[in-house]
Scaffold this motif. Sequence first.
Motif, PDB file in Angstrom:
ATOM      1  N   ALA A  15      -6.451   6.053   5.738  1.00  0.00           N
ATOM      2  CA  ALA A  15      -6.336   7.383   6.347  1.00  0.00           C
ATOM      3  C   ALA A  15      -5.182   8.161   5.724  1.00  0.00           C
ATOM      4  O   ALA A  15      -5.311   9.362   5.432  1.00  0.00           O
ATOM      5  CB  ALA A  15      -6.151   7.253   7.854  1.00  0.00           C
ATOM      6  N   VAL A  16      -4.056   7.485   5.519  1.00  0.00           N
ATOM      7  CA  VAL A  16      -2.904   8.150   4.897  1.00  0.00           C
ATOM      8  C   VAL A  16      -3.235   8.513   3.455  1.00  0.00           C
ATOM      9  O   VAL A  16      -2.969   9.641   3.002  1.00  0.00           O
ATOM     10  CB  VAL A  16      -1.657   7.238   4.958  1.00  0.00           C
ATOM     11  CG1 VAL A  16      -0.528   7.814   4.103  1.00  0.00           C
ATOM     12  CG2 VAL A  16      -1.205   7.068   6.397  1.00  0.00           C
ATOM     13  N   ARG A  17      -3.819   7.584   2.719  1.00  0.00           N
ATOM     14  CA  ARG A  17      -4.145   7.845   1.316  1.00  0.00           C
ATOM     15  C   ARG A  17      -5.110   9.027   1.192  1.00  0.00           C
ATOM     16  O   ARG A  17      -4.910   9.935   0.368  1.00  0.00           O
ATOM     17  CB  ARG A  17      -4.757   6.596   0.683  1.00  0.00           C
ATOM     18  CG  ARG A  17      -5.091   6.759  -0.791  1.00  0.00           C
ATOM     19  CD  ARG A  17      -5.769   5.533  -1.356  1.00  0.00           C
ATOM     20  NE  ARG A  17      -4.874   4.408  -1.433  1.00  0.00           N
ATOM     21  CZ  ARG A  17      -4.947   3.331  -0.652  1.00  0.00           C
ATOM     22  NH1 ARG A  17      -5.871   3.258   0.292  1.00  0.00           N
ATOM     23  NH2 ARG A  17      -4.103   2.343  -0.807  1.00  0.00           N
ATOM     24  N   SER A  18      -6.139   9.040   2.023  1.00  0.00           N
ATOM     25  CA  SER A  18      -7.147  10.106   1.945  1.00  0.00           C
ATOM     26  C   SER A  18      -6.554  11.453   2.336  1.00  0.00           C
ATOM     27  O   SER A  18      -6.823  12.473   1.688  1.00  0.00           O
ATOM     28  CB  SER A  18      -8.338   9.771   2.854  1.00  0.00           C
ATOM     29  OG  SER A  18      -8.962   8.581   2.443  1.00  0.00           O
ATOM     30  N   GLU A  75       8.633  -1.262  12.649  1.00  0.00           N
ATOM     31  CA  GLU A  75       7.232  -1.647  12.786  1.00  0.00           C
ATOM     32  C   GLU A  75       6.628  -1.818  11.399  1.00  0.00           C
ATOM     33  O   GLU A  75       7.326  -2.173  10.462  1.00  0.00           O
ATOM     34  CB  GLU A  75       6.505  -0.597  13.638  1.00  0.00           C
ATOM     35  CG  GLU A  75       7.092  -0.493  15.040  1.00  0.00           C
ATOM     36  CD  GLU A  75       6.424   0.587  15.859  1.00  0.00           C
ATOM     37  OE1 GLU A  75       5.219   0.837  15.683  1.00  0.00           O
ATOM     38  OE2 GLU A  75       7.123   1.212  16.671  1.00  0.00           O
ATOM     39  N   VAL A  76       5.353  -1.530  11.243  1.00  0.00           N
ATOM     40  CA  VAL A  76       4.642  -1.860  10.008  1.00  0.00           C
ATOM     41  C   VAL A  76       4.761  -0.744   8.985  1.00  0.00           C
ATOM     42  O   VAL A  76       4.579   0.433   9.306  1.00  0.00           O
ATOM     43  CB  VAL A  76       3.154  -2.123  10.322  1.00  0.00           C
ATOM     44  CG1 VAL A  76       2.370  -2.380   9.033  1.00  0.00           C
ATOM     45  CG2 VAL A  76       3.025  -3.313  11.259  1.00  0.00           C
ATOM     46  N   GLY A  77       5.057  -1.111   7.747  1.00  0.00           N
ATOM     47  CA  GLY A  77       5.029  -0.164   6.657  1.00  0.00           C
ATOM     48  C   GLY A  77       6.394   0.358   6.254  1.00  0.00           C
ATOM     49  O   GLY A  77       7.376   0.247   6.984  1.00  0.00           O
ATOM     50  N   ALA A  78       6.428   0.931   5.051  1.00  0.00           N
ATOM     51  CA  ALA A  78       7.610   1.615   4.519  1.00  0.00           C
ATOM     52  C   ALA A  78       7.091   2.869   3.843  1.00  0.00           C
ATOM     53  O   ALA A  78       7.178   3.037   2.626  1.00  0.00           O
ATOM     54  CB  ALA A  78       8.349   0.717   3.535  1.00  0.00           C
ATOM     55  N   VAL A  79       6.522   3.775   4.647  1.00  0.00           N
ATOM     56  CA  VAL A  79       5.691   4.830   4.089  1.00  0.00           C
ATOM     57  C   VAL A  79       6.466   5.846   3.255  1.00  0.00           C
ATOM     58  O   VAL A  79       5.936   6.358   2.273  1.00  0.00           O
ATOM     59  CB  VAL A  79       4.887   5.555   5.195  1.00  0.00           C
ATOM     60  CG1 VAL A  79       3.777   4.673   5.709  1.00  0.00           C
ATOM     61  CG2 VAL A  79       5.780   6.012   6.326  1.00  0.00           C
ATOM     62  N   LEU A  80       7.709   6.160   3.624  1.00  0.00           N
ATOM     63  CA  LEU A  80       8.444   7.137   2.815  1.00  0.00           C
ATOM     64  C   LEU A  80       8.676   6.597   1.411  1.00  0.00           C
ATOM     65  O   LEU A  80       8.395   7.272   0.413  1.00  0.00           O
ATOM     66  CB  LEU A  80       9.772   7.497   3.484  1.00  0.00           C
ATOM     67  CG  LEU A  80      10.579   8.562   2.734  1.00  0.00           C
ATOM     68  CD1 LEU A  80       9.834   9.888   2.705  1.00  0.00           C
ATOM     69  CD2 LEU A  80      11.965   8.751   3.356  1.00  0.00           C
ATOM     70  N   GLY A  81       9.172   5.370   1.316  1.00  0.00           N
ATOM     71  CA  GLY A  81       9.374   4.767   0.007  1.00  0.00           C
ATOM     72  C   GLY A  81       8.069   4.596  -0.745  1.00  0.00           C
ATOM     73  O   GLY A  81       8.004   4.819  -1.964  1.00  0.00           O
ATOM     74  N   ASP A  82       7.001   4.214  -0.033  1.00  0.00           N
ATOM     75  CA  ASP A  82       5.693   4.046  -0.677  1.00  0.00           C
ATOM     76  C   ASP A  82       5.171   5.371  -1.222  1.00  0.00           C
ATOM     77  O   ASP A  82       4.617   5.431  -2.329  1.00  0.00           O
ATOM     78  CB  ASP A  82       4.691   3.470   0.316  1.00  0.00           C
ATOM     79  CG  ASP A  82       4.900   1.982   0.566  1.00  0.00           C
ATOM     80  OD1 ASP A  82       5.678   1.357  -0.186  1.00  0.00           O
ATOM     81  OD2 ASP A  82       4.284   1.446   1.505  1.00  0.00           O
ATOM     82  N   LEU A  83       5.323   6.439  -0.445  1.00  0.00           N
ATOM     83  CA  LEU A  83       4.843   7.743  -0.901  1.00  0.00           C
ATOM     84  C   LEU A  83       5.609   8.213  -2.127  1.00  0.00           C
ATOM     85  O   LEU A  83       5.022   8.745  -3.078  1.00  0.00           O
ATOM     86  CB  LEU A  83       4.958   8.774   0.221  1.00  0.00           C
ATOM     87  CG  LEU A  83       3.947   8.651   1.360  1.00  0.00           C
ATOM     88  CD1 LEU A  83       4.264   9.650   2.457  1.00  0.00           C
ATOM     89  CD2 LEU A  83       2.519   8.861   0.855  1.00  0.00           C
ATOM     90  N   VAL A  84       6.931   8.025  -2.131  1.00  0.00           N
ATOM     91  CA  VAL A  84       7.724   8.426  -3.297  1.00  0.00           C
ATOM     92  C   VAL A  84       7.303   7.609  -4.519  1.00  0.00           C
ATOM     93  O   VAL A  84       7.142   8.145  -5.625  1.00  0.00           O
ATOM     94  CB  VAL A  84       9.226   8.269  -3.018  1.00  0.00           C
ATOM     95  CG1 VAL A  84      10.040   8.517  -4.291  1.00  0.00           C
ATOM     96  CG2 VAL A  84       9.668   9.230  -1.923  1.00  0.00           C
TER      97      VAL A  84
END
Length: 638
Positions: free
Chosen positions: A166-169, A364-373
């Motif tokens: 969902a985030v990727r799309s 919780e789950v994920g490291a979305v800011l670092g992953d997005l960068v």
Amino acid sequence: MTETLPRAAASTPPLDAVPDGDPTVPWRAGPLLGAFARAGVLTAADVRTAERLGRLTGEPDETVHLAAALAVRALRAGSVCFDLRTAPDLVAEDIAGEDVAVETEAAAPSDRPSVAALPWPEPAAWHRALAASPAVSLGAEGPTDRPVRLVDGLVYLDRYWRDEQAVRSAVTARLASALPVDEPSLADALARCFPPTADGAQVDAAATAARSRLTVLTGGPGTGKTTTVARLVATLQQLAATSRPPVEPGASDPAVPLRVAFCAPTGKAASRLQESVDTQLQELGDNLPLGPVHATTIHALLRTVPGSTTRFRHDRANRLPHDVVVVDEASMVSLPLLARVLDALRPDARLVLVGDRHQLASVEVGAVLGDLVAWLGPRAGCVVELTVRHRFGEELGALADAINAGDGPAALALLRAGGEHVELLESDDDLVDVDALGPVRADVERAGAATVSAARAGDAEGALRALGAHRLLVAHRRGPAGVARWAALAEGWVAEATGPHDRSAWPVGRPLLVTTNDRTTRLSNGDTGVVVAQGDGVTVAFGDPQSVHLVPPHRLPVTDPVYAMTVHRAQGSQFDHVTVVLPPATSPLLTRELLYTAVTRAKDLVRVVGTAEAVLAAVARPVRRASGLAGSRRPGGA
């Protein structure tokens, strides 16, 4: 002839068997999962979840159960998934420090088998077993009704794979095309909202937000993220005001054409965002449109459904009405929560994610800011990194840079050199000598005495100001380096300096930490306050000294005394002086991100208490969270 893994059903003992009577092995665990439980790799919850999924799907193969259990274990460690090809190495790295058992102060079993000696399935055969399993969906196009998904060698619990998708799309859709912008009007808006001496990256961030439905703004402490956000929003408002059609006679003419939401993961972070944006509003003056600002938590913005922490009133079927949504402290946002935010946004709305990608990720789950960068990078045109520090002591900045660069010797040298803003109380062993803590005690007593004095005088503003003068930060909740021990020490020091607390349920001067969200009192998990005298009784003051929020004690949600707190709890906050107590070098919680986050909570002085080995170990140990986002291709194939 195709090789297949043998099915484990024939060798699996009855479900009511207890392997060897070993109390460390979950009841009814099969031999394979039992071996991993005995080694401390899996918990009873991991095993029970995996075996239940096996029973529900009719899958008897214990190697499939093991993959499901490791996927559950990955979530506990903050990862979204795990890689079949590297699982033994990553688990061994995780377990290496856990044998110290600092959290429980209990020794690890001396006969615990090593991770490398465990009966790990051969990766290729393991992959084939999973691909053939009725419990597993294979690839992105696999069935949607199976609990486990295998994609490119990564094993997920399916709901988290769907969140990642969902985030990727949503990100890809937002970056598919640039927004049409009148460039002369944008240039004029930027000139009005930013002074000529402004950092070029700050101006670039506003221009990026004007042209894109997604902007990722990252930078360390003192680089002006909040300043940039306020002026970025003012730029968008100015641009919208100049581009809208003329107002018809008799129609309303709102001064602020865009609806903007400011939010953060915690109440404390939202409060700090509010304070910072208010300061920028005063500097911008009335000649630039920004509109009233009310920062709130992400959960409050999305409106949590009563009785649930994961379902919200605003979703794909009931979108948020806002034109721009700003999410501060985005490093603390979990993957599922970001997925819910993206789901609730209107397709034409702008999203601005703001945070320090080097900080600790969500608990919780994920490291979305670092992953997005990592995924998007500057070439995607939506990531802007601020690097020029406008405030933050030079010594603090140099220390933060050394930690981020993974340069342990440099970080240790800076700490040992000391100075006006950096200090090291170096111990020879992990059990810090309390008698050597004179500077720590002095700071604790000074801040505590000022807090109690102001609270007894009924001065809520002064009490909150004193509460932010010093904070004692630790990595663990329990054990010799944990909150319980250090909070008791600090409380004792304050009592000696101010006289013991009265014996009432709400002693005046006691600092409190809110541990649950409560909409009725507008308090959130992570908010801190202090009990203050009020007439013949007491009240509790929360918020910032400039904006005090008083709550009667009988209306409070669950709170704890807060004479010390974990580094995770301190995210989104800053204090004049910070003392960081490091756990032993072998602690699995001692990471580069933890030390960096702790150091950057300080406005003026950071004091590190611990061994040289602990400092070096922290800098050398970055957090490794597995996900499929960081390795995604950039939108547009870049």
